[in-house]
Design an enzyme around this catalytic site. Structure first.
Site, PDB file in Angstrom:
ATOM      1  CG  HIS A  60      -1.995  -1.090   1.084  1.00  0.00           C
ATOM      2  ND1 HIS A  60      -2.767  -1.508   2.141  1.00  0.00           N
ATOM      3  CD2 HIS A  60      -2.378  -1.848   0.025  1.00  0.00           C
ATOM      4  CE1 HIS A  60      -3.578  -2.472   1.742  1.00  0.00           C
ATOM      5  NE2 HIS A  60      -3.361  -2.704   0.473  1.00  0.00           N
ATOM      6  CB  CYS A  62       3.259  16.473  -7.605  1.00  0.00           C
ATOM      7  SG  CYS A  62       2.215  17.683  -8.442  1.00  0.00           S
ATOM      8  CB  CYS A  85       4.247  17.865 -12.265  1.00  0.00           C
ATOM      9  SG  CYS A  85       5.194  17.942 -10.720  1.00  0.00           S
ATOM     10  CB  CYS A 103       3.575  20.251  -6.429  1.00  0.00           C
ATOM     11  SG  CYS A 103       5.044  19.782  -7.346  1.00  0.00           S
ATOM     12  CG  ASN A 131      -5.532 -10.409  13.242  1.00  0.00           C
ATOM     13  OD1 ASN A 131      -4.749  -9.469  13.241  1.00  0.00           O
ATOM     14  ND2 ASN A 131      -6.843 -10.251  13.305  1.00  0.00           N
ATOM     15  N   GLY A 151      -8.101 -11.519  17.091  1.00  0.00           N
ATOM     16  CA  GLY A 151      -9.426 -11.169  16.598  1.00  0.00           C
ATOM     17  C   GLY A 151      -9.742 -11.853  15.281  1.00  0.00           C
TER      18      GLY A 151
END
Ligand SMILES: [Zn+2]
Length: 269
Positions: A117, A125, A128, A175, A241, A243
């Site tokens: 991710h 930007c 550009c 930017c 995990n 949960g």
């Protein structure tokens, strides 16, 4: 003992593809978005469409991000990150893929990490395509907002809770090259993982002999799809995990325990 079951499971495989999530970083002090039932604990994160089209959403995002960054960027890797780093250097970890954007795996010493991710320490930007260091954007926001103070409460992804009045007085960044909108180099909700990055993960997955999920509720499809792929390919799946997760029904081993302590115990020499 759960640690023994996990240790035995890991020992049975030679090329483990590991997918990690927020549960690896909570011990570092980065809160998770979701509770143990996979439900939102707080206001859901910003959607990309609103971020791009609504100046108020853009400003609120950056005000909260600006306030949250110092703390977010200063936390230390957890036992889970250290366990993965040690495993990479000696063991059967084939590929580490993380849904986290905090770079804590790398800071713990892991080298071959796919940041599915993206990463919060880089900014792009949208106009550009310029790529900027987050620290530089933080500095320019400080210059643009002298004396801007907010009582920040730590929140997921370097976000912070700030009063609306304070947000309205915040000057959002642009930017430095073209003045366009800036976005951290992370996959927002409503966006897809960039194709080359996804393909890199798929290529690694194709050579794996098992899937280990650590610290993710798998509520985001980009992570869950590796569980589906593993299931379809007949690869064994283990999930650590605390949960419920969306993949529990497909896992041959599920350990509802803190990721750091479970992995540290299972990988200890
Ligand atoms: Zn630009």
């Amino acid at each position: 003992m759960d640690e023994d079951r996990l240790r035995q499971w890991i020992a049975r495989h030679r090329r483990i593809f590991a997918l990690t999530g927020a549960g690896c970083s909570t011990a570092s002090g980065i809160p998770d978005y979701r509770d143990e039932n996979g439900e939102w604990k707080r206001r859901p994160p910003v959607m990309i469409q609103a971020f791009r089209s609504d100046p108020a959403v853009y400003r609120r995002y950056w005000a909260r991000a600006y306030a949250g960054w110092p703390r977010f960027s200063s936390v230390a890797p957890s036992a889970a990150h250290l366990a993965f780093a040690a495993w990479e250097s000696v063991g059967t970890l084939h590929q580490l893929v993380t849904q986290n954007v905090d770079r804590l795996h790398q800071r713990a010493g892991s080298r071959a990490v796919i940041d599915l991710h993206g990463r919060l320490d880089l900014v792009i930007c949208l106009a550009c395509g310029a790529r900027l260091e987050r620290t530089a954007v933080q500095a320019s926001m400080a210059d643009e907002n002298p004396g801007w103070l907010a009582e920040a409460v730590s929140a997921p992804d370097g976000d912070a809770d700030i009063a609306d009045a304070a947000i309205e007085s915040f000057t959002a960044p642009g930017c430095t090259v073209c003045g366009g909108q800036l976005k951290p180099d992370v996959v927002f909700f409503g966006e897809n993982v960039p194709v080359p990055r996804y393909q890199q993960a798929r290529d690694a997955f194709a050579d794996a002999d098992a899937l280990l999920v650590a610290g993710s509720s798998l509520m985001v499809y980009s992570g869950f799809r590796f569980v589906r792929l593993a299931h379809e390919a007949g690869l064994p799946i283990a999930i650590v995990n605390r949960g419920l997760t969306r993949g529990d029904d497909l896992a041959e081993l599920k350990i509802s325990q803190d990721v750091g302590s479970a992995l540290a115990a299972a990988l200890a020499p």
